[in-house]
Design a protein around this motif. Structure first.
Motif, short mmCIF file in Angstrom:
data_model
loop_
_atom_site.label_atom_id
_atom_site.label_comp_id
_atom_site.label_asym_id
_atom_site.label_seq_id
_atom_site.Cartn_x
_atom_site.Cartn_y
_atom_site.Cartn_z
N GLY B 8 -15.20 -64.89 31.52
CA GLY B 8 -15.80 -65.73 30.49
C GLY B 8 -15.86 -65.03 29.15
N ARG B 9 -16.61 -65.59 28.25
CA ARG B 9 -16.69 -65.08 26.89
C ARG B 9 -17.40 -63.73 26.85
N LEU B 10 -16.90 -62.85 25.98
CA LEU B 10 -17.51 -61.52 25.84
C LEU B 10 -18.41 -61.52 24.61
N THR B 11 -19.70 -61.41 24.84
CA THR B 11 -20.63 -61.39 23.71
C THR B 11 -21.11 -59.96 23.49
N TRP B 12 -21.56 -59.69 22.25
CA TRP B 12 -22.11 -58.37 21.94
C TRP B 12 -23.46 -58.22 22.61
N GLN B 13 -23.66 -57.05 23.20
CA GLN B 13 -24.91 -56.76 23.90
C GLN B 13 -25.45 -55.43 23.39
N LEU B 14 -26.74 -55.19 23.65
CA LEU B 14 -27.31 -53.90 23.30
C LEU B 14 -27.52 -53.07 24.57
N GLY B 15 -27.12 -51.82 24.48
CA GLY B 15 -27.43 -50.88 25.55
C GLY B 15 -28.36 -49.84 24.98
N GLN B 16 -29.40 -49.47 25.75
CA GLN B 16 -30.27 -48.40 25.26
C GLN B 16 -29.79 -47.07 25.82
N VAL B 17 -29.70 -46.10 24.92
CA VAL B 17 -29.25 -44.78 25.35
C VAL B 17 -30.36 -44.11 26.15
N LEU B 18 -30.08 -43.82 27.41
CA LEU B 18 -31.07 -43.16 28.27
C LEU B 18 -30.92 -41.65 28.20
N LEU B 32 -26.22 -45.43 29.55
CA LEU B 32 -26.78 -46.61 28.89
C LEU B 32 -27.47 -47.53 29.89
N ASP B 33 -28.57 -48.09 29.42
CA ASP B 33 -29.20 -49.18 30.17
C ASP B 33 -28.84 -50.48 29.45
N SER B 86 -16.36 -41.88 16.91
CA SER B 86 -16.66 -40.83 17.89
C SER B 86 -17.57 -39.73 17.33
N PRO B 87 -17.45 -39.29 16.06
CA PRO B 87 -18.40 -38.27 15.58
C PRO B 87 -19.84 -38.77 15.59
N TYR B 88 -20.02 -40.05 15.31
CA TYR B 88 -21.37 -40.62 15.37
C TYR B 88 -21.89 -40.59 16.81
N LEU B 89 -21.06 -41.03 17.73
CA LEU B 89 -21.50 -41.13 19.13
C LEU B 89 -21.81 -39.75 19.70
N VAL B 90 -21.02 -38.74 19.32
CA VAL B 90 -21.21 -37.40 19.89
C VAL B 90 -22.31 -36.62 19.16
N ASP B 91 -22.41 -36.78 17.84
CA ASP B 91 -23.29 -35.91 17.05
C ASP B 91 -24.60 -36.56 16.58
N VAL B 92 -24.61 -37.86 16.41
CA VAL B 92 -25.78 -38.51 15.79
C VAL B 92 -26.61 -39.29 16.81
N LEU B 93 -25.94 -39.98 17.70
CA LEU B 93 -26.65 -40.82 18.68
C LEU B 93 -27.62 -39.97 19.50
N ARG B 94 -28.79 -40.54 19.81
CA ARG B 94 -29.73 -39.80 20.66
C ARG B 94 -30.48 -40.77 21.59
N PRO B 95 -31.09 -40.23 22.62
CA PRO B 95 -31.79 -41.10 23.57
C PRO B 95 -32.80 -41.99 22.86
N GLY B 96 -32.87 -43.23 23.31
CA GLY B 96 -33.77 -44.20 22.69
C GLY B 96 -33.06 -45.11 21.72
N ASP B 97 -31.92 -44.66 21.17
CA ASP B 97 -31.15 -45.52 20.26
C ASP B 97 -30.54 -46.68 21.03
N ASP B 98 -30.30 -47.76 20.29
CA ASP B 98 -29.56 -48.88 20.86
C ASP B 98 -28.10 -48.78 20.42
N LEU B 99 -27.21 -49.14 21.31
CA LEU B 99 -25.79 -49.13 20.99
C LEU B 99 -25.23 -50.52 21.29
N GLU B 100 -24.52 -51.07 20.30
CA GLU B 100 -23.98 -52.41 20.47
C GLU B 100 -22.61 -52.32 21.13
#
Lengths: 201, 249
Positions: B8-18, B32-33, B86-100
């Motif tokens: 079916g259709r792919l919609t944007w979702q939020l995953g929380q970084v655990l 991700l949760d 990828s630099p954002y995901l590896v260096d900036v992202l941290r637990p608790g952030d949401d990722l779309e």
């Protein structure tokens, strides 16, 4: 409105004309390669291009006859569903209008098929009136196998998976029959300006 | 080429970084949760979308590293020096952030327990990521068809999932062969150099066993390995490829 990604600024590369870049795409100067399997290497003397299916009389050209057809040189922008766009790419090939010239058909759809088993579906409307070519030169050189040589379809106004590499023929069809990636959840039409990446987009 | 059902259709979702797990230099797993994740098959990928304060967005695709039966969705990302996401995901992202994100995407480069034939995986660098999902899925199911992994890395330090692969190789029922191309530890007993035709003939499932072969890595690696596999007699239709690169999927 999408949520803000904390701390994200982006590396915005200056683009000469942003209006040339469809939504969600970024410009690259590389020419990335995507394929589902090994690269076929069809010898030129065994290669032919065929138009068949729902047509009154199928037609086929061996390599030497195909490359003797009137060719066009075009400069176009290409857009891959994996987000890269490449602007101002130079190709030489035979217009699909030339290939369908004289072909009598009531079909509105077609399947482009390739060595290696790849297929993609298109409407006749999407590949006629100067919108598509079967290209055998890139940037003044014979098209490399990795990029679809000896010849690939070139439909620059749709996402690049529609520009079937190693293309060997167009089979006209009365019904729209989803091709390889279209069956695996990619969009049936694939217009980058409407960001039709996946089914339902 | 086989056909699969159209999702079916792919919609944007939020995953929380655990959690963020260091896998290798410049390489992290993002746990991700995703509350209403629809499930996925081993080998599929997701699109990740980042949005800046002013609305500017960037999207890229990343392979899923977790198996369908794992409780959380895991992406493993290697930082590309010239990259944007990828630099954002590896260096900036941290637990608790949401990722779309949205997915799962892709239906061909997948392995399922119902597929016949032994499983042969050939990875170059971060191309091993979808194979973690496949090997976990393989381990969770029947074992009559053995799995083999040939994995090329510049050095032992850069091997992703080293601990997990070691466990799989010792008692986990997976044949793992590491090929190190630039640096070897003292007494290294694995392969030295690139994965070439000779190594494929010695260490991969032979063509007469009709393995299903998956090749994933940088474009030139995939091109070379896929060609060598065909040269030694593997059926092209049983060799599935996925190419990673600074600009590819």
């Amino acid at each position: 409105m999408a949520p803000i990604s904390r701390g994200f600024i982006g590396r915005r590369r200056p683009v000469a004309d942003p209006s040339l870049v469809p939504p969600g795409q970024y410009v690259t100067s590389d020419f990335p390669v995507l394929s589902a399997g090994p690269t076929p290497h069809a010898p030129r003397d065994e290669w032919s291009f065929t138009v068949d299916g729902a047509v009154q009389k199928p037609v086929s050209w061996p390599w030497n006859e195909f490359t003797a057809l009137p060719a066009e040189s075009v400069t176009v922008d290409i857009h891959c569903v994996t987000k890269w766009s490449k602007l101002g790419t130079r190709w030489k090939g035979v217009s699909v209008d030339t290939l369908l010239d004289g072909v009598q058909t009531g079909a509105e759809y077609m399947t482009a098929w390739s060595d290696g088993g790849y297929t993609t579906n298109l409407t006749v409307q999407d590949v006629t009136d100067g919108k598509a070519w079967v290209a055998y030169e890139f940037d003044g050189q014979p098209l490399e196998p990795e990029h679809g040589g000896p010849a690939r379809l070139l439909v620059p106004h749709l996402y690049f998976w529609k520009s079937a590499k190693w293309v060997r023929g167009l089979t006209l069809t009365l019904d729209d029959e989803p091709g390889f990636w279209e069956t695996y959840g990619y969009h049936n039409h694939g217009d980058p300006w409407r960001e039709q990446r996946y089914q339902g987009d | 080429m086989a056909r699969a059902a159209i999702p079916g259709r792919l919609t944007w979702q939020l995953g929380q970084v655990l959690e963020l797990i260091d896998e290798a230099p410049r390489c992290k797993s993002i746990v991700l949760d995703v509350s209403d994740w629809r499930g996925h098959r081993a080998g599929q990928h997701v699109d990740v979308r980042l949005t800046a304060q002013d609305g500017y967005q960037a999207q890229r695709s990343y392979s899923i590293a977790s198996a369908p039966e794992d409780p959380e969705l895991v992406l493993t990302v290697q930082r590309l020096e010239d990259g944007e996401v990828s630099p954002y995901l590896v260096d900036v992202l941290r637990p608790g952030d949401d990722l779309e994100l949205r997915g799962p995407i892709g239906g061909y480069f997948v392995w399922e327990q119902a597929l016949d034939g032994p499983l042969q995986l050939v990875a170059g660098g971060s191309g091993v990521v979808p194979f973690r999902a496949m090997l976990r899925h393989w381990t969770a199911g029947r074992r009559e068809s053995a799995a083999r992994l040939l994995y090329s890395s510049r050095s032992l330090r850069e091997v992703i999932y080293r601990g997990e692969l070691t466990r799989l190789a010792h008692g986990g029922g997976v044949d793992v062969l590491l090929a190190l191309t630039r640096e070897w530890p003292d007494g290294w007993e694995g392969h030295r150099g690139r994965i070439d035709r000779g190594l494929l003939e010695r260490a991969a499932w032979p063509p007469e066993h009709r393995p299903l072969v998956y090749v994933c890595g940088p474009s030139s690696f995939v091109e070379t390995v896929a060609q060598a596999l065909v040269d030694v007699g593997h059926e092209p239709s049983r060799v599935r490829t996925e190419r990673f690169g600074p600009t590819g999927a």
